[in-house]
Design a protein around this motif. Structure first.
Motif, PDB file in Angstrom:
ATOM      1  N   TRP A 202       0.836  -1.192   0.000  1.00  0.00           N
ATOM      2  CA  TRP A 202       0.000   0.000   0.000  1.00  0.00           C
ATOM      3  C   TRP A 202       0.879   1.255   0.000  1.00  0.00           C
ATOM      4  O   TRP A 202       1.956   1.268   0.593  1.00  0.00           O
ATOM      5  N   ALA A 203       0.392   2.293  -0.690  1.00  0.00           N
ATOM      6  CA  ALA A 203       1.119   3.562  -0.746  1.00  0.00           C
ATOM      7  C   ALA A 203       0.195   4.692  -0.327  1.00  0.00           C
ATOM      8  O   ALA A 203      -1.032   4.551  -0.311  1.00  0.00           O
ATOM      9  N   THR A 204       0.778   5.816   0.025  1.00  0.00           N
ATOM     10  CA  THR A 204       0.008   7.018   0.290  1.00  0.00           C
ATOM     11  C   THR A 204      -0.118   7.818  -1.005  1.00  0.00           C
ATOM     12  O   THR A 204       0.658   7.629  -1.963  1.00  0.00           O
ATOM     13  N   ALA A 205      -1.078   8.724  -1.033  1.00  0.00           N
ATOM     14  CA  ALA A 205      -1.232   9.598  -2.200  1.00  0.00           C
ATOM     15  C   ALA A 205       0.019  10.429  -2.422  1.00  0.00           C
ATOM     16  O   ALA A 205       0.417  10.682  -3.570  1.00  0.00           O
ATOM     17  N   GLU A 206       0.661  10.827  -1.342  1.00  0.00           N
ATOM     18  CA  GLU A 206       1.875  11.645  -1.446  1.00  0.00           C
ATOM     19  C   GLU A 206       3.016  10.871  -2.099  1.00  0.00           C
ATOM     20  O   GLU A 206       3.789  11.424  -2.887  1.00  0.00           O
ATOM     21  N   GLN A 207       3.126   9.588  -1.781  1.00  0.00           N
ATOM     22  CA  GLN A 207       4.174   8.770  -2.396  1.00  0.00           C
ATOM     23  C   GLN A 207       3.941   8.601  -3.892  1.00  0.00           C
ATOM     24  O   GLN A 207       4.874   8.681  -4.698  1.00  0.00           O
ATOM     25  N   VAL A 208       2.709   8.373  -4.277  1.00  0.00           N
ATOM     26  CA  VAL A 208       2.384   8.234  -5.702  1.00  0.00           C
ATOM     27  C   VAL A 208       2.593   9.563  -6.424  1.00  0.00           C
ATOM     28  O   VAL A 208       3.073   9.601  -7.563  1.00  0.00           O
ATOM     29  N   ALA A 209       2.263  10.657  -5.759  1.00  0.00           N
ATOM     30  CA  ALA A 209       2.397  11.978  -6.376  1.00  0.00           C
ATOM     31  C   ALA A 209       3.827  12.265  -6.786  1.00  0.00           C
ATOM     32  O   ALA A 209       4.077  12.887  -7.827  1.00  0.00           O
ATOM     33  N   VAL A 210       4.782  11.816  -5.998  1.00  0.00           N
ATOM     34  CA  VAL A 210       6.199  12.027  -6.338  1.00  0.00           C
ATOM     35  C   VAL A 210       6.520  11.350  -7.671  1.00  0.00           C
ATOM     36  O   VAL A 210       7.211  11.912  -8.527  1.00  0.00           O
ATOM     37  N   VAL A 211       5.994  10.147  -7.878  1.00  0.00           N
ATOM     38  CA  VAL A 211       6.217   9.431  -9.138  1.00  0.00           C
ATOM     39  C   VAL A 211       5.521  10.157 -10.286  1.00  0.00           C
ATOM     40  O   VAL A 211       6.083  10.315 -11.381  1.00  0.00           O
ATOM     41  N   VAL A 212       4.304  10.604 -10.051  1.00  0.00           N
ATOM     42  CA  VAL A 212       3.543  11.310 -11.089  1.00  0.00           C
ATOM     43  C   VAL A 212       4.268  12.584 -11.517  1.00  0.00           C
ATOM     44  O   VAL A 212       4.416  12.858 -12.716  1.00  0.00           O
ATOM     45  N   ARG A 213       4.717  13.344 -10.539  1.00  0.00           N
ATOM     46  CA  ARG A 213       5.407  14.602 -10.873  1.00  0.00           C
ATOM     47  C   ARG A 213       6.689  14.335 -11.645  1.00  0.00           C
ATOM     48  O   ARG A 213       6.986  15.013 -12.641  1.00  0.00           O
ATOM     49  N   PRO A 221       7.519   5.516 -20.995  1.00  0.00           N
ATOM     50  CA  PRO A 221       6.083   5.769 -21.143  1.00  0.00           C
ATOM     51  C   PRO A 221       5.202   5.010 -20.161  1.00  0.00           C
ATOM     52  O   PRO A 221       4.014   5.309 -20.047  1.00  0.00           O
ATOM     53  N   VAL A 222       5.771   4.017 -19.452  1.00  0.00           N
ATOM     54  CA  VAL A 222       5.022   3.278 -18.430  1.00  0.00           C
ATOM     55  C   VAL A 222       5.822   3.312 -17.143  1.00  0.00           C
ATOM     56  O   VAL A 222       6.966   2.858 -17.100  1.00  0.00           O
ATOM     57  N   GLN A 223       5.215   3.861 -16.092  1.00  0.00           N
ATOM     58  CA  GLN A 223       5.907   3.940 -14.814  1.00  0.00           C
ATOM     59  C   GLN A 223       4.985   3.432 -13.705  1.00  0.00           C
ATOM     60  O   GLN A 223       3.789   3.728 -13.710  1.00  0.00           O
ATOM     61  N   TYR A 224       5.570   2.678 -12.792  1.00  0.00           N
ATOM     62  CA  TYR A 224       4.813   2.098 -11.687  1.00  0.00           C
ATOM     63  C   TYR A 224       5.043   2.915 -10.418  1.00  0.00           C
ATOM     64  O   TYR A 224       6.122   3.470 -10.211  1.00  0.00           O
ATOM     65  N   ALA A 225       4.024   2.970  -9.587  1.00  0.00           N
ATOM     66  CA  ALA A 225       4.105   3.706  -8.325  1.00  0.00           C
ATOM     67  C   ALA A 225       3.629   2.780  -7.203  1.00  0.00           C
ATOM     68  O   ALA A 225       2.436   2.545  -7.082  1.00  0.00           O
TER      69      ALA A 225
END
Length: 249
Positions: A202-213, A221-225
């Protein structure tokens, strides 16, 4: 030498991951346009982002599934000018058993997670290709990597949007713009409020946001978070069907 602030459009800006990503952009002094259906919620998020350093924050009330994507996109361009980054972050999880029995429920899941974001992505891609610049980032899901009985309607829609964004990335090759699908694993957001949470996957929204940014600037073109999901899903895809069918996933 001073640089103009990034101009960023976030579609589905009230989602947990979108809001966390917007905070990262705000800290950079970006100019943000937040789009979604809930105007009051958008205004509250906008006020918070201004306090966090955004050089400007505007909102746009849009129903992504019902409104025509191309016309809405052209309207945003006419009002706000060109965008450097576009994040498409909306979607619905839906209920798999209901979708199996109710065609309208299944259609709603597919429209929110594939049909609508696909139309928006194509409209954005046309503009970015013409300008020769821009970053399109779309939230997918690891659920799209292999169909599972627990959520295969949602997973199928996410698989479709991943393939479309990969195709747009291929279309952009050597032309300047970039397109990326980010595939989070289970993330602690309002979308997963009814699920039992916890554990290393499980991840937090903040952790995923770092990958998105980060995805808006660099990477494939494909990145996992998080990145561990690339290996996890590779293993899941390689499980023979005879074994997979006995697993409760």
């Amino acid at each position: 030498m001073s640089h103009s602030p990034l101009r960023v459009l976030i579609l589905g800006a009230t989602s947990g991951i979108a809001e966390a990503t917007a905070r990262l952009y705000a800290a950079e002094g970006a100019r943000l346009v937040l789009a979604g259906r809930n105007a009051a919620r958008l205004q509250a998020i906008a006020a918070d982002l201004r306090l966090r350093g955004a050089s400007a924050v505007d909102i746009a009330q849009i129903d992504f599934v019902r409104d025509d994507a191309r016309q809405a996109w052209l309207g945003l361009l006419a009002t706000h000018g060109a965008f450097d980054h576009v994040l498409i972050a909306y979607g619905v999880l839906g209920d798999q058993p209901t979708a199996e029995q109710d065609s309208a429920a299944a259609e709603s899941i597919m429209a929110a997670n594939f049909t609508s974001p696909a139309q928006w992505s194509l409209a954005v891609a046309e503009d970015f290709e013409r300008r020769g610049s821009g970053s399109l980032v779309v939230l997918g899901s690891v659920a799209g990597d292999r169909g599972r009985r627990a959520n295969y309607v949602y997973g199928a829609a996410k698989a479709g949007i991943a393939a479309l964004i990969e195709g747009i990335a291929h279309r952009f090759a050597g032309k300047g713009p970039r397109a990326v699908v980010v595939k989070p694993g289970p993330t602690d957001t309002p979308m997963t409020a009814g699920m039992k949470k916890g554990g290393p996957l499980w991840a937090t929204a903040e952790q995923v946001a770092v990958v998105v940014r980060r995805a808006a600037d660099k990477g494939g073109p494909v990145q996992y978070a998080s990145a561990r999901w690339r290996l996890v899903m590779l293993i899941v895809r390689l499980i023979p069907s005879a074994i997979f069918n006995k697993m409760n996933l």
